[in-house]
Design a protein around this motif. Structure first.
Motif, PDB file in Angstrom:
ATOM      1  N   GLU A 129      16.125 -68.018  50.054  1.00 29.19           N
ATOM      2  CA  GLU A 129      15.829 -69.256  50.403  1.00 29.19           C
ATOM      3  C   GLU A 129      14.199 -69.240  49.532  1.00 29.19           C
ATOM      4  O   GLU A 129      13.914 -70.068  49.226  1.00 29.19           O
ATOM      5  CB  GLU A 129      15.403 -69.290  51.999  1.00 29.19           C
ATOM      6  CG  GLU A 129      14.451 -70.422  52.458  1.00 29.19           C
ATOM      7  CD  GLU A 129      14.239 -70.248  53.692  1.00 29.19           C
ATOM      8  OE1 GLU A 129      13.076 -69.978  54.214  1.00 29.19           O
ATOM      9  OE2 GLU A 129      15.033 -70.104  54.815  1.00 29.19           O
ATOM     10  N   MET A 130      13.689 -68.045  49.702  1.00 30.49           N
ATOM     11  CA  MET A 130      12.471 -68.054  48.610  1.00 30.49           C
ATOM     12  C   MET A 130      12.487 -68.110  47.279  1.00 30.49           C
ATOM     13  O   MET A 130      11.888 -69.172  46.573  1.00 30.49           O
ATOM     14  CB  MET A 130      11.945 -66.659  48.836  1.00 30.49           C
ATOM     15  CG  MET A 130      10.828 -66.184  48.029  1.00 30.49           C
ATOM     16  SD  MET A 130      10.919 -65.610  46.326  1.00 30.49           S
ATOM     17  CE  MET A 130      12.198 -64.200  46.580  1.00 30.49           C
ATOM     18  N   LEU A 131      13.738 -67.688  46.510  1.00 29.01           N
ATOM     19  CA  LEU A 131      14.030 -67.990  45.175  1.00 29.01           C
ATOM     20  C   LEU A 131      14.505 -69.540  45.245  1.00 29.01           C
ATOM     21  O   LEU A 131      13.985 -70.023  44.163  1.00 29.01           O
ATOM     22  CB  LEU A 131      15.377 -67.194  44.989  1.00 29.01           C
ATOM     23  CG  LEU A 131      15.302 -65.745  44.697  1.00 29.01           C
ATOM     24  CD1 LEU A 131      16.555 -64.952  44.755  1.00 29.01           C
ATOM     25  CD2 LEU A 131      14.440 -65.436  43.483  1.00 29.01           C
ATOM     26  N   ASP A 132      15.029 -70.103  46.157  1.00 33.92           N
ATOM     27  CA  ASP A 132      15.522 -71.632  45.989  1.00 33.92           C
ATOM     28  C   ASP A 132      13.978 -72.166  46.152  1.00 33.92           C
ATOM     29  O   ASP A 132      13.922 -73.451  45.298  1.00 33.92           O
ATOM     30  CB  ASP A 132      16.113 -72.032  46.860  1.00 33.92           C
ATOM     31  CG  ASP A 132      17.749 -71.188  46.655  1.00 33.92           C
ATOM     32  OD1 ASP A 132      17.984 -70.873  45.706  1.00 33.92           O
ATOM     33  OD2 ASP A 132      18.480 -71.195  47.722  1.00 33.92           O
ATOM     34  N   PHE A 133      13.171 -71.923  47.125  1.00 37.77           N
ATOM     35  CA  PHE A 133      12.027 -72.766  47.267  1.00 37.77           C
ATOM     36  C   PHE A 133      11.055 -72.373  45.867  1.00 37.77           C
ATOM     37  O   PHE A 133      10.359 -73.309  45.252  1.00 37.77           O
ATOM     38  CB  PHE A 133      11.078 -72.157  48.073  1.00 37.77           C
ATOM     39  CG  PHE A 133       9.743 -72.460  48.516  1.00 37.77           C
ATOM     40  CD1 PHE A 133       9.562 -73.650  49.542  1.00 37.77           C
ATOM     41  CD2 PHE A 133       8.581 -71.894  47.996  1.00 37.77           C
ATOM     42  CE1 PHE A 133       8.380 -73.991  49.577  1.00 37.77           C
ATOM     43  CE2 PHE A 133       7.307 -72.448  48.165  1.00 37.77           C
ATOM     44  CZ  PHE A 133       7.089 -73.539  48.912  1.00 37.77           C
ATOM     45  N   CYS A 134      10.884 -71.478  45.340  1.00 36.79           N
ATOM     46  CA  CYS A 134      10.308 -71.004  43.820  1.00 36.79           C
ATOM     47  C   CYS A 134      11.060 -71.919  42.842  1.00 36.79           C
ATOM     48  O   CYS A 134       9.986 -72.574  42.096  1.00 36.79           O
ATOM     49  CB  CYS A 134      10.325 -69.766  43.561  1.00 36.79           C
ATOM     50  SG  CYS A 134       9.351 -68.608  44.375  1.00 36.79           S
ATOM     51  N   ALA A 135      12.196 -71.957  42.980  1.00 32.67           N
ATOM     52  CA  ALA A 135      12.639 -72.705  41.831  1.00 32.67           C
ATOM     53  C   ALA A 135      12.519 -74.352  41.982  1.00 32.67           C
ATOM     54  O   ALA A 135      12.168 -74.918  41.209  1.00 32.67           O
ATOM     55  CB  ALA A 135      14.360 -72.760  41.888  1.00 32.67           C
ATOM     56  N   GLU A 136      12.321 -74.968  43.219  1.00 33.29           N
ATOM     57  CA  GLU A 136      12.293 -76.200  43.622  1.00 33.29           C
ATOM     58  C   GLU A 136      10.630 -76.709  43.177  1.00 33.29           C
ATOM     59  O   GLU A 136      10.163 -77.575  42.782  1.00 33.29           O
ATOM     60  CB  GLU A 136      12.232 -76.389  45.133  1.00 33.29           C
ATOM     61  CG  GLU A 136      11.935 -78.119  45.495  1.00 33.29           C
ATOM     62  CD  GLU A 136      12.429 -78.058  46.981  1.00 33.29           C
ATOM     63  OE1 GLU A 136      11.901 -79.037  47.218  1.00 33.29           O
ATOM     64  OE2 GLU A 136      12.734 -77.169  47.579  1.00 33.29           O
ATOM     65  N   HIS A 137       9.845 -75.588  43.392  1.00 36.60           N
ATOM     66  CA  HIS A 137       8.306 -75.799  43.084  1.00 36.60           C
ATOM     67  C   HIS A 137       7.930 -75.131  41.769  1.00 36.60           C
ATOM     68  O   HIS A 137       6.455 -75.300  41.520  1.00 36.60           O
ATOM     69  CB  HIS A 137       7.786 -75.241  44.221  1.00 36.60           C
ATOM     70  CG  HIS A 137       7.760 -76.110  45.667  1.00 36.60           C
ATOM     71  ND1 HIS A 137       7.148 -77.078  45.745  1.00 36.60           N
ATOM     72  CD2 HIS A 137       8.596 -75.771  46.657  1.00 36.60           C
ATOM     73  CE1 HIS A 137       7.690 -77.573  47.420  1.00 36.60           C
ATOM     74  NE2 HIS A 137       8.541 -76.740  47.499  1.00 36.60           N
ATOM     75  N   ASN A 138       8.621 -74.790  41.011  1.00 32.30           N
ATOM     76  CA  ASN A 138       8.383 -74.162  39.718  1.00 32.30           C
ATOM     77  C   ASN A 138       7.144 -73.113  39.843  1.00 32.30           C
ATOM     78  O   ASN A 138       6.374 -72.868  39.043  1.00 32.30           O
ATOM     79  CB  ASN A 138       7.949 -75.333  38.704  1.00 32.30           C
ATOM     80  CG  ASN A 138       8.837 -76.264  38.446  1.00 32.30           C
ATOM     81  OD1 ASN A 138       9.915 -76.064  38.180  1.00 32.30           O
ATOM     82  ND2 ASN A 138       8.631 -77.767  38.719  1.00 32.30           N
ATOM     83  N   ILE A 139       7.520 -72.059  40.653  1.00 23.53           N
ATOM     84  CA  ILE A 139       6.963 -71.118  41.141  1.00 23.53           C
ATOM     85  C   ILE A 139       7.406 -69.877  40.421  1.00 23.53           C
ATOM     86  O   ILE A 139       8.460 -69.462  40.486  1.00 23.53           O
ATOM     87  CB  ILE A 139       6.429 -70.641  42.730  1.00 23.53           C
ATOM     88  CG1 ILE A 139       5.907 -71.987  43.289  1.00 23.53           C
ATOM     89  CG2 ILE A 139       5.848 -69.602  42.682  1.00 23.53           C
ATOM     90  CD1 ILE A 139       5.919 -71.866  44.657  1.00 23.53           C
ATOM     91  N   ALA A 140       6.431 -69.181  39.619  1.00 16.42           N
ATOM     92  CA  ALA A 140       7.099 -67.831  38.831  1.00 16.42           C
ATOM     93  C   ALA A 140       5.626 -67.079  38.774  1.00 16.42           C
ATOM     94  O   ALA A 140       4.526 -67.386  38.566  1.00 16.42           O
ATOM     95  CB  ALA A 140       7.506 -68.015  37.554  1.00 16.42           C
TER      96      ALA A 140
END
Length: 346
Positions: A301-312
């Motif tokens: 879920e965290m990975l998908d959230f980061c992908a959605e919000h362009n977080i890296a």
């Protein structure tokens, strides 16, 4: 057995050396992963230096792992050869206790199997991601979204989930004031994630040296904790404080920054005990809590959230020959903000 190249330490004060380690032959539900990148976590340093208890050396650290599936067991259904995948801080659990059944494998009542410095169900010591390959049961592998680069994905498997989990659990979001203590590998991820969740974020760091970065990552305010006026000015301000530092700090001073019913959550894990005056808590019904990574479901879920919000994460990619120097720089707070090993250099 599958032979993998690795970097290992032979004791708490020894440098890293080239090594070869054995990975088990694939069981029916196992996945063989060719590791491309491995992040360096402060936990790696604590463990390699023997600061968290007895270690069975030689040790290959690394629990921020990103790579590709190169082979699957006969009954694997979740992944196929070529998939972009990651492995975090654990590689197995009992799967039967109440916590595992809830998807909280990190709190397995029988003890989860850590990615390194543990013992797997076959009775063999686990070795981590400072290596070229790893074999993991499919249930402890996560899928890396296509829009997250593999080198940036690696630190999300620890730094990302370690901060995402408490922020989600304690309801960081619109209308909540969240403070992040420390602006290192964990702290900068906490700022980015809390901001994306909609919270108002403040960084509390020893100095203002990283203020520009903190504001860029999404913080509204940034204060130096070396300045005693910080604690006077911010008294009773925050609904939630995420403490990311792995050092002994004045907990009572930070408790004073919480609102009524506010919570301070420790995700940093200092080797020394922390001192707490209970009156700092009971006066305003404040809470002091801890949080350890997240379950596999929440990690995805965290990975998908980061992908959605362009977080890296902000990273510095290094070669395997630079691991010892990277450890020294982490201890000196000389990294912005996470070292990632290019495992092709092993």
């Amino acid at each position: 057995m599958i032979t993998a190249k690795a970097r290992a330490v032979d004791g708490p004060d020894t440098p890293f050396r080239e090594a070869e380690i054995n990975r088990r032959d694939l069981d029916t539900n196992d996945v063989l992963i060719e590791i491309k990148f491995a992040g360096i976590c402060h936990s790696d340093i604590h463990t390699a230096h023997g600061e968290w208890g007895e270690v069975n050396y030689p040790l290959v650290p690394g629990h921020e792992i990103a790579g590709f599936v190169t082979e699957v067991g006969a009954e694997v259904t979740k992944y196929k050869v070529g998939d972009r995948v990651g492995v975090g801080c654990m590689v197995d659990s009992c799967g039967e206790c109440v916590n595992c059944q809830k998807g909280e494998e990190q709190y397995c009542l029988k003890g989860n199997v850590p990615t390194y410095a543990g013992v797997d169900k076959y009775g063999e010591p686990t070795q981590g991601g400072y290596s070229t390959h790893i074999v993991v049961t499919e249930d402890f592998v996560v899928r890396i979204p296509d829009n997250i680069e593999l080198d940036a994905a690696a630190p999300l498997l620890c730094a990302g989930i370690t901060t995402y989990s408490p922020l989600q659990h304690w309801g960081a979001g619109p209308g909540k004031k969240v403070a992040v203590v420390g602006m290192g590998g964990l702290g900068h991820m906490a700022v980015k994630i809390a901001h994306a969740m909609g919270a108002e974020v403040t960084v509390l760091s020893q100095s203002l040296s990283k203020k520009e970065d903190g504001l860029e990552f999404g913080a509204k305010d940034y204060y130096a904790t070396k300045d005693p006026e910080t604690f006077q000015k911010l008294a009773g301000t925050f609904d939630l404080i995420i403490n990311t530092v792995s050092a002994k700090i004045d907990m009572d001073a930070y408790f004073s920054l919480l609102t009524l019913d506010g919570t301070l959550v420790n995700v940093g894990a200092p080797a020394e005990p922390l001192e707490v005056n209970v009156f700092s808590l009971i006066g305003h019904r404040r809470s002091f809590a801890g949080s350890m990574i997240g379950g596999i479901r929440q990690t995805q879920e965290m990975l998908d959230f980061c992908a959605e919000h362009n977080i890296a994460p902000k990273i510095e990619v290094i070669s395997a020959d630079q691991i010892d120097e990277a450890y020294k720089r982490v201890l000196a707070s000389d990294v912005k903000y996470r070292f990632v090993i290019d495992t092709s250099t092993i």
